[in-house]
Motif scaffolding. Structure first.
Motif, PDB file in Angstrom:
ATOM      1  N   TYR A 188      -1.725  14.372   2.622  1.00 28.98           N
ATOM      2  CA  TYR A 188      -2.309  13.062   2.937  1.00 28.98           C
ATOM      3  C   TYR A 188      -1.284  11.997   2.575  1.00 28.98           C
ATOM      4  N   HIS A 189      -0.974  11.130   3.550  1.00 34.07           N
ATOM      5  CA  HIS A 189      -0.006  10.064   3.268  1.00 34.07           C
ATOM      6  C   HIS A 189      -0.506   8.678   3.666  1.00 34.07           C
ATOM      7  N   GLY A 190      -1.734   8.581   4.179  1.00 33.87           N
ATOM      8  CA  GLY A 190      -2.265   7.256   4.493  1.00 33.87           C
ATOM      9  C   GLY A 190      -2.824   7.171   5.892  1.00 33.87           C
ATOM     10  N   VAL A 199       5.233   4.930   2.121  1.00 32.14           N
ATOM     11  CA  VAL A 199       5.618   6.224   2.710  1.00 32.14           C
ATOM     12  C   VAL A 199       6.408   5.978   3.995  1.00 32.14           C
ATOM     13  N   ASP A 213       6.104  12.105  -2.566  1.00 28.53           N
ATOM     14  CA  ASP A 213       5.034  11.100  -2.536  1.00 28.53           C
ATOM     15  C   ASP A 213       4.253  11.236  -3.840  1.00 28.53           C
ATOM     16  N   GLU A 260       3.830  15.721  -1.256  1.00 31.13           N
ATOM     17  CA  GLU A 260       3.156  15.194  -2.443  1.00 31.13           C
ATOM     18  C   GLU A 260       3.471  16.165  -3.588  1.00 31.13           C
ATOM     19  N   SER A 288       0.833  -1.211   0.000  1.00 32.92           N
ATOM     20  CA  SER A 288       0.000   0.000   0.000  1.00 32.92           C
ATOM     21  C   SER A 288       0.865   1.258   0.000  1.00 32.92           C
ATOM     22  N   GLY A 289       0.206   2.365  -0.326  1.00 34.89           N
ATOM     23  CA  GLY A 289       0.906   3.644  -0.327  1.00 34.89           C
ATOM     24  C   GLY A 289       1.426   4.006   1.053  1.00 34.89           C
ATOM     25  N   ALA A 290       0.586   3.793   2.076  1.00 37.46           N
ATOM     26  CA  ALA A 290       0.978   4.157   3.438  1.00 37.46           C
ATOM     27  C   ALA A 290       2.239   3.397   3.854  1.00 37.46           C
ATOM     28  N   LYS A 314      -0.779   2.953  -6.286  1.00 37.80           N
ATOM     29  CA  LYS A 314      -2.025   3.143  -7.041  1.00 37.80           C
ATOM     30  C   LYS A 314      -1.935   2.723  -8.507  1.00 37.80           C
ATOM     31  N   VAL A 334       2.214   8.809  -4.908  1.00 39.33           N
ATOM     32  CA  VAL A 334       1.253   7.699  -4.833  1.00 39.33           C
ATOM     33  C   VAL A 334       0.029   7.980  -5.710  1.00 39.33           C
ATOM     34  N   GLN A 335      -0.497   9.196  -5.636  1.00 36.91           N
ATOM     35  CA  GLN A 335      -1.700   9.509  -6.405  1.00 36.91           C
ATOM     36  C   GLN A 335      -1.378  10.177  -7.748  1.00 36.91           C
TER      37      GLN A 335
HETATM   38  C1  LIG Z   1      -0.525  10.949  -1.890  1.00 38.60           C
HETATM   39  C2  LIG Z   1      -0.915   9.706  -1.171  1.00 38.60           C
HETATM   40  N1  LIG Z   1      -0.030   9.106  -0.376  1.00 38.60           N
HETATM   41  C3  LIG Z   1      -0.316   7.969   0.277  1.00 38.60           C
HETATM   42  C4  LIG Z   1      -1.567   7.406   0.175  1.00 38.60           C
HETATM   43  C5  LIG Z   1      -1.896   6.152   0.942  1.00 38.60           C
HETATM   44  O1  LIG Z   1      -2.021   5.073   0.083  1.00 38.60           O
HETATM   45  P1  LIG Z   1      -2.787   3.760   0.567  1.00 38.60           P
HETATM   46  O2  LIG Z   1      -4.227   4.111   0.694  1.00 38.60           O
HETATM   47  O3  LIG Z   1      -2.520   2.763  -0.525  1.00 38.60           O
HETATM   48  O4  LIG Z   1      -2.193   3.362   1.858  1.00 38.60           O
HETATM   49  C6  LIG Z   1      -2.532   7.997  -0.647  1.00 38.60           C
HETATM   50  C7  LIG Z   1      -3.883   7.423  -0.786  1.00 38.60           C
HETATM   51  O5  LIG Z   1      -4.814   8.002  -1.255  1.00 38.60           O
HETATM   52  C8  LIG Z   1      -2.206   9.179  -1.337  1.00 38.60           C
HETATM   53  O6  LIG Z   1      -3.078   9.796  -2.120  1.00 38.60           O
END
Ligand SMILES: Cc1ncc(COP(=O)(O)O)c(C=O)c1O
Length: 445
Positions: A137-139, A114, A247, A214, A109-111, A276, A249-250
């Motif tokens: 937002y990081h999770g 991170v 980050d 981000e 997962s993203g979290a 993602k 992720v998105q």
């Molecule tokens: C920029 C960013 N970082 C981290 C995350 C966390 O990812 P995850 O939901 O896969 O843990 C998200 C999720 O939306 C995100 O948008």
């Protein structure tokens, strides 16, 4: 199969309430830009499962690659041996990574990714503190939510959080306390000045392991970080030996019209986090850094039962190939221009109270005047909740689209391979709903 209403009732009874839903319905299947509900209703999906199914639902080449891998090897545990899809994926990703970032670790997962990046930064620098952005937002896991500043709901009543996290404003006028028409230079200068204050008043550079940002702030309102801000962060990190972490992720993997959003600025981080869209719905995330930095981690400090799962990696390899074979970035550019043109046209209608249209590629937001505007141009407080109303009514009218942030923002995250016709259909529904919602707001005001 139970009737749709019964399934929803079952879910309401047995699925944890802490999980929120945009709509109280059951998704049955997805194909391309559409999802079909168990009621038979078909909805155009401008959410991509929150920026994940970027190549459309069940892209045949991606699903086929995953199915083939399922019959070959599912769980090739990453701490037992290397596995082929893991290595082949790295080989596919290397040409699109920022130069010099060539050492990978895949997670789920993203979290998790991170948090892994923070762990690398702390171990490499032997420092504790992390500076994050207001609105980030990081999770939702403990470390990731401790670095999240987009909404209090993610941390409310959950303390104690991870210590050593300091916050500095992201150059979004709301976060920095400016009116919406502030010029970029003033905004960026202010934010870099605030960062310097954080480093001189709260977290000494010698205690600061990382600055985490981000590249396009997501949950916080879909605002790309200005090039000059990222350049400023790079300078500060270079000066003090702080690890700069992006980050993505998105915003990564084609979402903004480039493979990674950092390409818009040309600024290179020390570590980049991705997830993602990388595997179009199969759980996969990762971090990448230079070999010299990543090699500071002792063997055994990284790993996880499902980390870099073989099926997810096989899906990600297919995604990387589809990005090339189907000229996805060209489609993003064409559809992005159409989307921006349509939204700017709507903005011209003052009755709709659109205060901003922004973003890059197909990561685009529309902001409606919100009660958190500066006093001078405060629109009616009746606009509060307008974004959620729009999102709900769009779903009723056949379009899945999400609100984001504590401000009145709607985010557009359609599939990167969406057709011109599908985009038009979605924009038609959006415009109809916005007119309807805003006219009822204006009537009440
Ligand atoms: C920029 C960013 N970082 C981290 C995350 C966390 O990812 P995850 O939901 O896969 O843990 C998200 C999720 O939306 C995100 O948008």
């Amino acid at each position: 199969m139970q009737a749709s209403a019964e399934l929803v009732a079952f879910g309401q009874k047995h699925v944890a309430k802490g999980l929120n839903h945009l709509i109280e319905e059951v998704i049955q299947s997805g194909q391309g830009s559409y999802v079909t509900m168990s009621s038979g209703r078909r909805l155009l999906d401008f959410t991509c499962g929150i920026g994940v199914t970027n190549l459309g639902h069940c892209h045949p080449k991606v699903s086929q690659a995953a199915a083939d891998q399922c019959l070959k090897m599912v769980h090739a545990q990453c701490s037992i041996a290397y596995h082929e899809p893991y290595l082949e994926l790295i080989n596919c990703l290397l040409p699109v990574m920022p130069s010099g970032l060539d050492s990978f670790f895949f997670w789920n997962s993203g979290a998790e990714a991170v948090e892994q990046a923070i762990k690398v930064a702390r171990q490499a620098t032997r420092r504790q503190n992390v500076i994050v952005m207001q609105g980030a937002y990081h999770g939702r896991t403990y470390g990731a939510m401790s670095m999240t500043r987009s909404k209090t709901i993610y941390t409310e009543a959950s303390a104690p959080l991870m210590p050593g996290v300091f916050v500095t404003p992201f150059p979004y006028w709301h976060q920095a306390g400016f009116p919406p028409n502030v010029d970029e230079k003033t905004l960026v200068d202010h934010c870099l000045h605030q960062l310097k204050l954080v480093l001189s008043q709260q977290s000494a550079p010698s205690d600061t392991a990382a600055i985490l940002i981000e590249t396009v702030i997501g949950e916080g309102g879909y605002v790309p970080a200005p090039k000059s801000f990222l350049e400023g962060l790079r300078r500060v990190c270079d000066e003090h030996g702080i690890i700069l972490i992006f980050d993505e992720v998105q915003c990564g993997f084609g979402r903004t019209g480039k493979y990674f959003a950092l390409e818009w600025s040309g600024v290179k981080p020390d570590l980049m986090v991705f997830a993602k869209g990388i595997a179009n719905g199969f759980p996969l995330s990762g971090i990448v850094g230079s070999k010299s930095l990543m090699d500071k981690m002792k063997p055994g400090t990284m790993g996880g039962t499902y980390a870099g799962n073989a099926v997810s990696c096989a899906a990600a390899i297919a995604c990387a190939k589809v990005m090339q074979e189907e000229n996805i970035l060209q489609n993003v550019e064409a559809r992005s221009q159409e989307l921006f043109a349509a939204l700017h046209k709507l903005k011209e209608d003052s009755a709709l109270q659109i205060s901003d249209v922004r973003g890059q590629g197909l990561m685009v937001a529309v902001e409606f005047g919100s009660e958190l505007h500066s006093a001078a141009d405060t629109p009616a407080a009746s606009l509060k909740g307008v974004a959620n109303k729009i999102s709900t009514q769009c779903a009723e009218n056949g379009l899945l689209i999400l609100a984001t942030s504590v401000f009145e923002v709607i985010r557009f995250i359609p599939p990167l391979n969406i057709s011109k016709e599908e985009l038009l259909v979605g924009m038609g529904i959006f415009e109809k709903v916005v007119r309807n919602v805003l006219s009822s707001v204006n009537t009440k005001a």
